[in-house]
Motif scaffolding. Structure first.
Motif, PDB file in Angstrom:
ATOM      1  N   HIS A 177     -69.237  39.860 -64.088  1.00  0.00           N
ATOM      2  CA  HIS A 177     -68.782  40.704 -65.203  1.00  0.00           C
ATOM      3  C   HIS A 177     -68.534  39.865 -66.454  1.00  0.00           C
ATOM      4  CE1 HIS A 177     -66.586  44.435 -66.595  1.00  0.00           C
ATOM      5  NE2 HIS A 177     -66.233  43.543 -67.512  1.00  0.00           N
ATOM      6  N   HIS A 231     -69.522  39.808 -71.043  1.00  0.00           N
ATOM      7  CA  HIS A 231     -69.998  40.562 -72.215  1.00  0.00           C
ATOM      8  C   HIS A 231     -70.816  39.602 -73.079  1.00  0.00           C
ATOM      9  CE1 HIS A 231     -67.353  44.060 -71.406  1.00  0.00           C
ATOM     10  NE2 HIS A 231     -66.576  43.137 -70.865  1.00  0.00           N
ATOM     11  N   GLU A 279     -69.242  49.210 -68.612  1.00  0.00           N
ATOM     12  CA  GLU A 279     -67.917  49.220 -68.007  1.00  0.00           C
ATOM     13  C   GLU A 279     -67.264  50.559 -68.318  1.00  0.00           C
ATOM     14  OE1 GLU A 279     -65.735  45.788 -69.336  1.00  0.00           O
ATOM     15  OE2 GLU A 279     -63.836  46.506 -68.592  1.00  0.00           O
ATOM     16  N   GLN A 332     -63.258  46.207 -61.535  1.00  0.00           N
ATOM     17  CA  GLN A 332     -63.319  45.022 -62.390  1.00  0.00           C
ATOM     18  C   GLN A 332     -61.932  44.431 -62.647  1.00  0.00           C
ATOM     19  OE1 GLN A 332     -62.316  45.323 -65.937  1.00  0.00           O
ATOM     20  NE2 GLN A 332     -62.924  43.246 -66.462  1.00  0.00           N
ATOM     21  N   ASP A 362     -65.157  37.887 -67.259  1.00  0.00           N
ATOM     22  CA  ASP A 362     -64.971  38.815 -68.375  1.00  0.00           C
ATOM     23  C   ASP A 362     -65.201  38.091 -69.707  1.00  0.00           C
ATOM     24  OD1 ASP A 362     -64.694  41.366 -69.350  1.00  0.00           O
ATOM     25  OD2 ASP A 362     -62.526  41.498 -69.108  1.00  0.00           O
TER      26      ASP A 362
HETATM   27 ZN   LIG Z   1     -65.089  43.654 -69.350  1.00  0.00          ZN
END
Ligand SMILES: [Zn+2]
Length: 269
Positions: A6, A8, A92, A163, A213
Motif C-alpha cells: 500500500h 501512493h 483506497e 489497510q 503508505d
Molecule cells: Zn493510503
C-alpha cells in the motif's frame, strides 16, 4: 524479497519517483501496490503501474474525499479505470470517523458519515461486480461499522486488505471471518504501540501483509519525514520481532499473502 502492499506513488514528483523506485529495488522490494485517492490520482497511479513491471494499481475514492461526492461516487470513471491492465483492486476506500484537521471536517456530522458510507457501499458493489478485491481504510473507531458494511455488501467473495490496521484482536477475528487480510504499517515502530503487540500477534500468518503508505506515515525516527517503499523492510523487521519469528519469514509472507489477497497480480500483465 519483500512486498509493499500500500503506497501512493502518484504523490511523488517524477524525479523523486525515479529515485524512490530504484531505492526500493535495491532494498529488495519486489512488488508494490499503488493506491488511488480519487479518479484523477487513481489514473495517475495506474499510469505509473503500466510503465513499471513490479508496480500494480488499485483505483478508488478515499473516504477523506467522500464529501466532494454528495450525489454518489464517480462509479463510471472508476469502472472504466478498473477494467484496464495492471489494476488488481478497488481502493483506497472505506470509513474514517477521525475528525480531519487537514480538511477541517468533523465526522460528528451525521450527513458526512452517511455520504462516506454511501460512496463506500457503491464502490464495494463495483468491486463485487468486477470480481476485484478491495483495499479498505478504516480509522477513528470505524471497524465495527466497516465490518458490518462489508458483510452486508457480500464482499467476502472478493476479500482484500484492511489497510494500516490498528484494530483489536476481536477486529482481527471479525475480518478473518470475511476472508480479509491485514496490511501492517509504521505504527509498530513507535515506542508505545498501545496494544499493538497483542494485535500484531493475533493476525494469522497467512493474513499478514506489510505496507508503508508512502510517502505518508514514516516510521519512528525516520528522517526526512516522508516515507518510501524501501522502508517496508524496517516495518517487516519490527513485525518479526513482535511475533518472535525470523524477518525472512515475514518478508516472504508479505509476497505470498499479497499474491493470494490480490490474485490479479502477475495475471494482470
Ligand atoms: Zn493510503
Amino acid at each position: 524479497m519483500i512486498a509493499d502492499a500500500h503506497v501512493h506513488l502518484d504523490a511523488y514528483s517524477p524525479d523523486e519517483l525515479r529515485d524512490v523506485l530504484s531505492e526500493a529495488a535495491s532494498s529488495g522490494v519486489e512488488l508494490i501496490v499503488t493506491v488511488g485517492m480519487d479518479a484523477a490520482s487513481s489514473a495517475a497511479g495506474l499510469a505509473i503501474a503500466q510503465s513499471e513491471p513490479n508496480v500494480y494499481a488499485a483505483v478508488g475514492l478515499h473516504p477523506w474525499n467522500a464529501q466532494d461526492y454528495p450525489s454518489g461516487a464517480p462509479i463510471g470513471e472508476l469502472r472504466e479505470l478498473a477494467t484496464r491492465p495492471k489494476v488488481v483492486a478497488i481502493g483506497e476506500i472505506g470509513l474514517d470517523f477521525l475528525n480531519n484537521l487537514f480538511l477541517d471536517l468533523s465526522y460528528d456530522d451525521p450527513d458526512l458519515r452517511a455520504t462516506q458510507e454511501r460512496v463506500f457501499r457503491e464502490q464495494l458493489r463495483l468491486a463485487v461486480e468486477l470480481e476485484l478485491p478491495v483495499i479498505v481504510h478504516s480509522r477513528g473507531g470505524a471497524h465495527e461499522t466497516t465490518a458490518r458494511v462489508l458483510e452486508e455488501e457480500g464482499v467476502a467473495c472478493v476479500g482484500g486488505c484492511i489497510q494500516f490496521f490498528e484494530g483489536t484482536p476481536d477486529d482481527v477475528a471479525r475480518y478473518v471471518a470475511l476472508g480479509f487480510t491485514f496490511t501492517v504499517g509504521s505504527s509498530v515502530t513507535f515506542a508505545d504501540p498501545g496494544g499493538w503487540c497483542e494485535t500484531v500477534r493475533a493476525v494469522p500468518g497467512d493474513a499478514l501483509l506489510l505496507e508503508t503508505d508512502a510517502p505518508y506515515l514514516p516510521y519512528a525516527g525516520r528522517e526526512p519525514a516522508r516515507s518510501t517503499p524501501a522502508d517496508v523492510r524496517r516495518i517487516g523487521e519490527t513485525v518479526a520481532q513482535l511475533r518472535g519469528v525470523d524477518a525472512t519469514e515475514v518478508f516472504s509472507a508479505s509476497i505470498t499473502n499479497l499474491r493470494r489477497a490480490l490474485p490479479r497480480i502477475g495475471a494482470a500483465g
